[in-house]
Design a protein around this motif. Sequence first.
Motif, PDB file in Angstrom:
ATOM      1  N   PRO A   5     -40.923   8.764 -45.054  1.00 22.09           N
ATOM      2  CA  PRO A   5     -40.384   9.042 -43.719  1.00 22.09           C
ATOM      3  C   PRO A   5     -40.010  10.511 -43.567  1.00 22.09           C
ATOM      4  CG  PRO A   5     -38.769   7.878 -45.059  1.00 22.09           C
ATOM      5  CD  PRO A   5     -40.042   7.871 -45.843  1.00 22.09           C
ATOM      6  N   PHE A   6     -40.210  11.021 -42.375  1.00 19.89           N
ATOM      7  CA  PHE A   6     -39.844  12.398 -42.034  1.00 19.89           C
ATOM      8  C   PHE A   6     -38.740  12.334 -40.991  1.00 19.89           C
ATOM      9  CE2 PHE A   6     -40.102  16.197 -39.419  1.00 19.89           C
ATOM     10  CZ  PHE A   6     -40.217  17.215 -40.353  1.00 19.89           C
ATOM     11  N   GLY A   7     -37.546  12.767 -41.363  1.00 24.88           N
ATOM     12  CA  GLY A   7     -36.410  12.716 -40.454  1.00 24.88           C
ATOM     13  C   GLY A   7     -36.100  14.072 -39.849  1.00 24.88           C
ATOM     14  N   LEU A   8     -35.568  14.055 -38.644  1.00 21.72           N
ATOM     15  CA  LEU A   8     -35.193  15.289 -37.965  1.00 21.72           C
ATOM     16  C   LEU A   8     -33.787  15.751 -38.332  1.00 21.72           C
ATOM     17  CD1 LEU A   8     -36.471  14.504 -34.355  1.00 21.72           C
ATOM     18  CD2 LEU A   8     -37.617  15.857 -36.121  1.00 21.72           C
ATOM     19  N   ILE A   9     -32.950  14.800 -38.772  1.00 25.63           N
ATOM     20  CA  ILE A   9     -31.565  15.113 -39.091  1.00 25.63           C
ATOM     21  C   ILE A   9     -31.426  15.194 -40.607  1.00 25.63           C
ATOM     22  CG2 ILE A   9     -29.172  14.371 -38.854  1.00 25.63           C
ATOM     23  CD1 ILE A   9     -30.043  12.818 -36.355  1.00 25.63           C
ATOM     24  N   LEU A  10     -30.888  16.304 -41.085  1.00 26.26           N
ATOM     25  CA  LEU A  10     -30.742  16.502 -42.515  1.00 26.26           C
ATOM     26  C   LEU A  10     -29.675  15.580 -43.085  1.00 26.26           C
ATOM     27  CD1 LEU A  10     -30.941  20.408 -42.684  1.00 26.26           C
ATOM     28  CD2 LEU A  10     -32.744  18.760 -43.225  1.00 26.26           C
ATOM     29  N   PRO A  11     -29.814  15.174 -44.344  1.00 27.82           N
ATOM     30  CA  PRO A  11     -28.820  14.279 -44.958  1.00 27.82           C
ATOM     31  C   PRO A  11     -27.428  14.900 -44.928  1.00 27.82           C
ATOM     32  CG  PRO A  11     -30.798  14.456 -46.321  1.00 27.82           C
ATOM     33  CD  PRO A  11     -30.933  15.484 -45.247  1.00 27.82           C
ATOM     34  N   GLY A  12     -26.452  14.021 -44.791  1.00 28.71           N
ATOM     35  CA  GLY A  12     -25.075  14.492 -44.780  1.00 28.71           C
ATOM     36  C   GLY A  12     -24.599  14.969 -43.427  1.00 28.71           C
ATOM     37  N   ALA A  13     -25.414  14.737 -42.397  1.00 24.93           N
ATOM     38  CA  ALA A  13     -25.022  15.189 -41.066  1.00 24.93           C
ATOM     39  C   ALA A  13     -23.889  14.329 -40.525  1.00 24.93           C
ATOM     40  CB  ALA A  13     -26.220  15.120 -40.127  1.00 24.93           C
ATOM     41  N   PRO A  14     -22.982  14.929 -39.736  1.00 23.51           N
ATOM     42  CA  PRO A  14     -21.892  14.146 -39.142  1.00 23.51           C
ATOM     43  C   PRO A  14     -22.413  13.221 -38.064  1.00 23.51           C
ATOM     44  CG  PRO A  14     -21.898  16.368 -38.247  1.00 23.51           C
ATOM     45  CD  PRO A  14     -22.915  16.339 -39.365  1.00 23.51           C
ATOM     46  N   ASN A  15     -21.637  12.187 -37.741  1.00 28.19           N
ATOM     47  CA  ASN A  15     -21.980  11.276 -36.654  1.00 28.19           C
ATOM     48  C   ASN A  15     -21.856  12.011 -35.325  1.00 28.19           C
ATOM     49  OD1 ASN A  15     -22.345   9.203 -34.887  1.00 28.19           O
ATOM     50  ND2 ASN A  15     -20.477   8.085 -35.425  1.00 28.19           N
ATOM     51  N   THR A  16     -22.928  12.019 -34.545  1.00 29.15           N
ATOM     52  CA  THR A  16     -22.916  12.769 -33.292  1.00 29.15           C
ATOM     53  C   THR A  16     -22.890  11.867 -32.077  1.00 29.15           C
ATOM     54  OG1 THR A  16     -25.323  12.821 -33.296  1.00 29.15           O
ATOM     55  CG2 THR A  16     -24.202  14.670 -34.323  1.00 29.15           C
ATOM     56  N   SER A  17     -22.722  10.570 -32.286  1.00 28.84           N
ATOM     57  CA  SER A  17     -22.813   9.648 -31.152  1.00 28.84           C
ATOM     58  C   SER A  17     -21.687   9.844 -30.145  1.00 28.84           C
ATOM     59  CB  SER A  17     -22.808   8.198 -31.651  1.00 28.84           C
ATOM     60  OG  SER A  17     -21.620   7.911 -32.333  1.00 28.84           O
ATOM     61  N   SER A  18     -20.606  10.537 -30.542  1.00 27.98           N
ATOM     62  CA  SER A  18     -19.501  10.762 -29.625  1.00 27.98           C
ATOM     63  C   SER A  18     -19.539  12.142 -29.005  1.00 27.98           C
ATOM     64  CB  SER A  18     -18.164  10.576 -30.369  1.00 27.98           C
ATOM     65  OG  SER A  18     -18.062  11.504 -31.434  1.00 27.98           O
ATOM     66  N   ALA A  19     -20.681  12.829 -29.110  1.00 26.78           N
ATOM     67  CA  ALA A  19     -20.782  14.163 -28.520  1.00 26.78           C
ATOM     68  C   ALA A  19     -20.495  14.094 -27.028  1.00 26.78           C
ATOM     69  CB  ALA A  19     -22.185  14.732 -28.756  1.00 26.78           C
TER      70      ALA A  19
END
Length: 283
Positions: free
Chosen positions: A39-53
């Motif tokens: 799999p190729f992901g756009l978000i690097l590992p360890g990224a914070p949760n951004t769903s509450s932006a």
Amino acid sequence: MLFVQDVFQRHSIVKYSLRQYYHTPAAATVADGVHQRDPFGLILPGAPNTSSATDTKPVPNRPLSHQILNPGMIVLRNHISIRDQVDIVNICHTLGVGPGGFQQPGYSSGSKLQLQRMCFGRNWDPETKYRERYRNDGSIPPPVPPVFIPLVQSLIQDAQAHLSSANEIPLMRPDVCLVNFYTATGRLGLHQDRDERPYSIRGGLPVVSISIGDAGEFLYGHTRDEDKLQKVVLESGDVVIFGGKSRLIFHGVRGIFPNSTPLPLLEKIKLRPGRLNLTFRQF
């Protein structure tokens, strides 16, 4: 004018919010006959949760503006808010690591394009075009996420407001999309988007292209002669739309400007270095 961030408030599509994809688990298994891929992901590992932006403001110091490039061709500058960019990255990341997600497309000769690609709605291949339903790994593309449809249509309407006639860029309902991700060395050769149905091509139904992340140098013109082409830099949040008389314009990506992703975006999401580009059209 309907700004992009208003789409989610003015269309009754709450159940199709981009955030429905945040916690949709990428398929851990694949059906019989589908080959496993990394799999190729756009978000690097360890990224914070951004769903509450919550930031709906444009990138600081880049006002909303537009630039008419040709009859039927326009750039909407800084038109996608940071919040919407985060949402788009999240949905493309989640779908991109699942079946039918990102892969490096290529030719039967073994040569590869200098990008990662995922299709929505219909499979597109540089050799077979739209003819094959299944990809070479046996998977089929996910459908166009429903929330993108009013988003794209509102962008077309905003573009029409800047033109002498709305007929220069007709309204369309997108049902296919190519999602490309370019790394620092990525590029895309000169080409025309001419594989859709004759109705779409003859009607001049537009291509709507959204840029997120690093800036890219975009070439365009009514010729294959690169010495006669024009160029424009597309930055994160910019949208280029071409239809009508410019529907079959030649275009390509000459290169990417590394480390040019806006800091406000990176503060919200740990986007992989590079440029994400979504091109919507009606088949």
